[in-house]
Each structure stands twice: as structure tokens, then as C-alpha cells.
Design a protein around this motif. Structure first.
Motif, mmCIF file in Angstrom:
data_model
loop_
_atom_site.group_PDB
_atom_site.id
_atom_site.type_symbol
_atom_site.label_atom_id
_atom_site.label_comp_id
_atom_site.label_asym_id
_atom_site.label_seq_id
_atom_site.Cartn_x
_atom_site.Cartn_y
_atom_site.Cartn_z
ATOM 1 N N HIS A 35 0.549 -1.618 -0.306
ATOM 2 C CA HIS A 35 0.499 -0.200 0.104
ATOM 3 C C HIS A 35 0.207 1.587 -0.125
ATOM 4 O O HIS A 35 0.370 2.136 -0.698
ATOM 5 C CB HIS A 35 -1.560 -0.077 0.954
ATOM 6 N N LEU A 36 2.039 0.980 0.374
ATOM 7 C CA LEU A 36 3.157 2.836 0.589
ATOM 8 C C LEU A 36 3.400 2.394 -0.882
ATOM 9 O O LEU A 36 3.328 3.850 -1.532
ATOM 10 C CB LEU A 36 3.928 1.969 2.173
ATOM 11 N N ARG A 37 3.824 1.418 -1.500
ATOM 12 C CA ARG A 37 4.565 1.929 -2.579
ATOM 13 C C ARG A 37 3.291 2.683 -3.768
ATOM 14 O O ARG A 37 3.505 3.098 -4.562
ATOM 15 C CB ARG A 37 4.987 0.427 -3.275
ATOM 16 N N VAL A 38 1.955 1.671 -3.803
ATOM 17 C CA VAL A 38 0.598 2.651 -4.271
ATOM 18 C C VAL A 38 0.647 3.807 -3.419
ATOM 19 O O VAL A 38 0.543 4.883 -4.379
ATOM 20 C CB VAL A 38 -0.906 2.350 -4.300
ATOM 21 N N LEU A 39 0.685 4.710 -3.056
ATOM 22 C CA LEU A 39 0.365 5.865 -2.717
ATOM 23 C C LEU A 39 1.822 6.452 -3.490
ATOM 24 O O LEU A 39 1.222 7.459 -3.335
ATOM 25 C CB LEU A 39 0.590 5.712 -1.222
ATOM 26 N N ALA A 40 3.276 5.936 -3.377
ATOM 27 C CA ALA A 40 4.289 6.646 -3.536
ATOM 28 C C ALA A 40 3.759 6.995 -5.352
ATOM 29 O O ALA A 40 4.318 7.462 -5.712
ATOM 30 C CB ALA A 40 5.718 5.382 -2.972
ATOM 31 N N ARG A 41 3.856 5.641 -5.705
ATOM 32 C CA ARG A 41 2.953 5.919 -7.572
ATOM 33 C C ARG A 41 2.181 6.924 -7.769
ATOM 34 O O ARG A 41 2.339 8.354 -8.913
ATOM 35 C CB ARG A 41 2.726 4.213 -7.948
ATOM 36 N N ALA A 42 1.249 7.026 -6.682
ATOM 37 C CA ALA A 42 0.269 8.175 -6.633
ATOM 38 C C ALA A 42 0.870 9.460 -6.328
ATOM 39 O O ALA A 42 0.103 10.712 -6.979
ATOM 40 C CB ALA A 42 -0.861 8.596 -6.183
ATOM 41 N N GLY A 43 2.448 9.110 -5.954
ATOM 42 C CA GLY A 43 2.423 10.945 -5.563
ATOM 43 C C GLY A 43 2.094 11.495 -4.545
ATOM 44 O O GLY A 43 2.140 12.424 -4.072
ATOM 45 N N ALA A 44 1.583 10.418 -3.354
ATOM 46 C CA ALA A 44 0.498 10.910 -1.818
ATOM 47 C C ALA A 44 1.757 11.109 -0.964
ATOM 48 O O ALA A 44 1.560 11.501 0.016
ATOM 49 C CB ALA A 44 -0.115 10.300 -1.562
ATOM 50 N N ILE A 45 3.039 10.416 -0.949
ATOM 51 C CA ILE A 45 4.448 10.139 -0.040
ATOM 52 C C ILE A 45 5.098 9.975 -0.928
ATOM 53 O O ILE A 45 4.926 9.516 -2.286
ATOM 54 C CB ILE A 45 3.783 9.213 0.607
ATOM 55 N N VAL A 46 6.437 10.094 -0.355
ATOM 56 C CA VAL A 46 7.631 10.318 -1.075
ATOM 57 C C VAL A 46 8.678 9.323 -0.015
ATOM 58 O O VAL A 46 8.673 9.226 1.469
ATOM 59 C CB VAL A 46 8.197 11.293 -1.059
ATOM 60 N N GLU A 47 9.978 9.099 -0.622
ATOM 61 C CA GLU A 47 10.461 7.853 0.493
ATOM 62 C C GLU A 47 12.021 9.080 1.096
ATOM 63 O O GLU A 47 12.123 9.956 0.568
ATOM 64 C CB GLU A 47 11.372 6.960 -0.243
ATOM 65 N N ASP A 48 11.709 8.914 2.157
ATOM 66 C CA ASP A 48 12.562 9.850 2.714
ATOM 67 C C ASP A 48 14.268 9.082 2.894
ATOM 68 O O ASP A 48 14.408 8.228 4.471
ATOM 69 C CB ASP A 48 11.969 9.925 4.379
ATOM 70 N N ALA A 49 15.382 9.650 1.987
ATOM 71 C CA ALA A 49 16.088 8.941 1.980
ATOM 72 C C ALA A 49 17.047 9.367 3.348
ATOM 73 O O ALA A 49 17.902 8.693 3.589
ATOM 74 C CB ALA A 49 17.105 9.349 0.925
ATOM 75 N N GLU A 50 17.554 10.322 3.680
ATOM 76 C CA GLU A 50 18.317 10.393 4.990
ATOM 77 C C GLU A 50 17.913 9.626 5.974
ATOM 78 O O GLU A 50 18.732 9.169 6.992
ATOM 79 C CB GLU A 50 17.447 11.926 5.661
ATOM 80 N N LEU A 51 16.941 9.116 6.099
ATOM 81 C CA LEU A 51 16.900 7.592 7.523
ATOM 82 C C LEU A 51 16.227 6.257 6.942
ATOM 83 O O LEU A 51 16.873 5.623 7.993
ATOM 84 C CB LEU A 51 14.858 8.231 7.961
ATOM 85 N N GLY A 52 16.494 6.072 5.717
ATOM 86 C CA GLY A 52 16.727 5.255 5.208
ATOM 87 C C GLY A 52 18.193 4.389 5.080
ATOM 88 O O GLY A 52 18.652 5.033 5.493
#
Length: 91
Positions: free
Chosen positions: A40-57
Motif C-alpha cells: 500500500h505504501l508503494r501504491v501511495l508513492a506511485r500516486a505521489g501522495a508519499i515519498v521515500e525519506d532517503a535520509e532516514l533509510g
């Protein structure tokens, strides 16, 4: 808008208001598996609602945060599919 019509995705967006999180952390809070939450996170990311926070990952964890500002389009009276999605979101 269709990506956010799923009840679990709406809950995920609500939890991400508190700040970035991982699929496993969100899954524990929602009573869902990490795999389901990750999907579900990937679906939200594809829709542009969320983004990966590379600083924390890192290599094992992906942290996600809400994209700000979160834009939600409201359907017009002529948009039957959009009205159905909006009704589901607000139901």
C-alpha cells in the motif's frame, strides 16, 4: 485520488501525519503485515501522495513520509467515478 480511496491507505496517510515511518512500524500500528503495508505504501508513492525519506533509510529499511502539501482533487457533478471514489473516502 483512486490510490487514496482504500481504507488502509487512508489510515496510513493519517499515521504519516505524525512523521516518517517504515512499513513494518506502520503495519504493527495498524495490525497488518509488513508486506501488505509495504504494498500500500508503494501504491501511495506511485500516486505521489508519499515519498521515500532517503535520509532516514538504509539498505534494510525504507522510511516514508507524506508529500507536502497533500493535494486532493474534488470531483465535479459530471464526474461519476470521482464522486463514487469521494463517497468511499468520506464514508
Amino acid at each position: 485520488m483512486w490510490a487514496m480511496a482504500h481504507p488502509l491507505r487512508l489510515q496510513i496517510l493519517g499515521l504519516l501525519v505524525d512523521g516518517p515511518s517504515t512499513a513494518s512500524r506502520l503495519g504493527r500500528r495498524l495490525g497488518e503485515s509488513g508486506g501488505s503495508t509495504s504494498y500500500h505504501l508503494r501504491v501511495l508513492a506511485r500516486a505521489g501522495a508519499i515519498v521515500e525519506d532517503a535520509e532516514l533509510g538504509n539498505r534494510r529499511e525504507r522510511w516514508w513520509r507524506r508529500r507536502e502539501p497533500l493535494v486532493v482533487a474534488l470531483p465535479t457533478d459530471d464526474d461519476l467515478e470521482g464522486r463514487a471514489i469521494a463517497a468511499r473516502m468520506h464514508g
